[in-house]
Design a protein around this motif. Structure first.
Motif, short mmCIF file in Angstrom:
data_model
loop_
_atom_site.label_atom_id
_atom_site.label_comp_id
_atom_site.label_asym_id
_atom_site.label_seq_id
_atom_site.Cartn_x
_atom_site.Cartn_y
_atom_site.Cartn_z
N ALA A 1 0.83 -1.20 0.00
CA ALA A 1 0.00 0.00 0.00
C ALA A 1 0.87 1.25 0.00
O ALA A 1 0.57 2.24 -0.71
CB ALA A 1 -0.93 -0.01 1.21
N PHE A 2 1.94 1.23 0.78
CA PHE A 2 2.86 2.38 0.79
C PHE A 2 3.54 2.55 -0.56
O PHE A 2 3.72 3.68 -1.04
CB PHE A 2 3.90 2.18 1.89
N ALA A 3 3.92 1.45 -1.21
CA ALA A 3 4.55 1.53 -2.53
C ALA A 3 3.59 2.12 -3.55
O ALA A 3 3.99 2.92 -4.41
CB ALA A 3 5.00 0.14 -2.97
N SER A 4 2.32 1.74 -3.47
CA SER A 4 1.33 2.32 -4.38
C SER A 4 1.18 3.82 -4.15
O SER A 4 1.10 4.61 -5.11
CB SER A 4 -0.02 1.62 -4.19
N LEU A 5 1.19 4.24 -2.89
CA LEU A 5 1.12 5.67 -2.57
C LEU A 5 2.33 6.42 -3.11
O LEU A 5 2.20 7.53 -3.66
CB LEU A 5 1.00 5.85 -1.06
N VAL A 6 3.51 5.81 -3.02
CA VAL A 6 4.72 6.43 -3.55
C VAL A 6 4.63 6.59 -5.06
O VAL A 6 5.03 7.62 -5.61
CB VAL A 6 5.95 5.59 -3.15
N THR B 1 -1.49 -10.98 -3.01
CA THR B 1 -1.19 -10.95 -4.44
C THR B 1 -1.96 -9.85 -5.16
O THR B 1 -1.43 -9.16 -6.03
CB THR B 1 -1.52 -12.31 -5.08
N ALA B 2 -3.22 -9.68 -4.79
CA ALA B 2 -4.02 -8.62 -5.40
C ALA B 2 -3.42 -7.25 -5.12
O ALA B 2 -3.33 -6.40 -6.02
CB ALA B 2 -5.46 -8.69 -4.87
N LEU B 3 -2.98 -7.01 -3.90
CA LEU B 3 -2.36 -5.73 -3.58
C LEU B 3 -1.04 -5.55 -4.32
O LEU B 3 -0.68 -4.43 -4.70
CB LEU B 3 -2.14 -5.63 -2.07
N GLY B 4 -0.31 -6.66 -4.53
CA GLY B 4 0.92 -6.57 -5.31
C GLY B 4 0.65 -6.11 -6.74
O GLY B 4 1.38 -5.28 -7.29
N LEU B 5 -0.41 -6.64 -7.34
CA LEU B 5 -0.77 -6.21 -8.70
C LEU B 5 -1.28 -4.78 -8.71
O LEU B 5 -1.00 -4.02 -9.64
CB LEU B 5 -1.82 -7.17 -9.27
N VAL B 6 -2.04 -4.41 -7.68
CA VAL B 6 -2.54 -3.04 -7.59
C VAL B 6 -1.39 -2.05 -7.49
O VAL B 6 -1.45 -0.93 -8.02
CB VAL B 6 -3.49 -2.90 -6.38
N ALA B 7 -0.30 -2.44 -6.83
CA ALA B 7 0.86 -1.56 -6.72
C ALA B 7 1.72 -1.59 -7.98
O ALA B 7 2.28 -0.56 -8.38
CB ALA B 7 1.70 -1.95 -5.51
#
Length: 250
Positions: free
Chosen positions: A48-53, A195-201
């Protein structure tokens, strides 16, 4: 007879009660996050932090590139006029943008060369412009490497969380001594959420990286045009100097 019926139904009722007790109360993404293992939680928070970055870099670089591109186009418009290098340098003296630094670098070399516009002077100007252009290109591309790293590693980080969650799910199955789907499904769902969050990021990071790469390449081409315009200006001034010297010799 009632007692016999209760005796017959009690094993199934007990199994249903056990399955219900093993099920989490909330199967929403937030509920699964709360009931996940500490390692899986850490993986999800990191993703989640990586997606925000990624989105922060996209916003910051988009604003930066648009502002610098607009300023560069204004400077190039000034260079396209029939003017002198000293006048252009005076107009861009207070600027800190890339084209202003290109102009000041050329003017500095002209000052150090004592106004001699020969072939070696043009070579020195070209070397200075290449250095400034390369430095400005590195500066404007700063931060895009983070996007490439996120896009490449986020799916594997999510996969690690999934593997860890499935391991815990199988451990829970062995401890519960049952293979009922109602017992297996929640743990697997929690694992797959990583895994879903990994793809979202990862997916937005890759898309943003490719977009910024194209925009930065266009900005670099604009800096190349500015360097070419400065070289043309220097060449025109050299021809004027030679013409004046020839007329003075007559």
């Amino acid at each position: 007879m009632a007692a016999a019926v209760l005796g017959v139904l009690s094993p199934g009722a007990c199994l249903a009660a056990t399955d219900t007790a093993l099920l989490p109360r909330n199967l929403s993404p937030w509920g699964m996050f709360q009931s996940a293992d500490i390692v899986v939680k850490a993986v999800m928070i990191g993703l989640a932090f990586a997606s925000l970055v990624s989105w922060t870099i996209w916003l910051a670089k988009t604003v930066e590139i648009r502002r610098k591109t607009a300023i560069a186009k204004q400077r190039i418009g000034l260079l396209e006029r029939d003017t002198r290098l000293a006048e252009v340098e005076q107009a861009s003296r207070d600027g800190s943008d890339a084209v202003a630094q290109i102009i000041r670098s050329a003017a500095c070399e002209a000052t150090l060369s004592g106004g001699l516009f020969d072939d070696s002077f043009k070579e020195r100007i070209a070397l200075r412009l290449e250095r400034v252009e390369a430095a400005m290109s590195r500066q404007i591309a700063r931060g895009t490497g983070v996007l490439a790293t996120i896009g490449a590693t986020a799916p594997f980080v999510g996969l690690f969380g999934t593997v860890w969650g499935i391991m815990n799910a199988f451990i829970g199955i062995s401890e519960a001594h049952t293979t009922n789907l109602a017992v297996v499904a929640p743990g697997v769902a929690e694992a797959l959420l990583a895994t879903a969050l990994g793809l979202v990021a990862a997916i937005p990071a890759v898309v943003i990286y490719n977009h910024l790469t194209r925009v930065i390449a266009a900005h670099r081409a604009l800096l190349g045009d500015a360097s070419a315009m400065v070289m043309l200006l220097v060449s025109r001034e050299g021809d004027r100097s030679l013409f004046l010297l020839a007329r003075a010799a007559e």
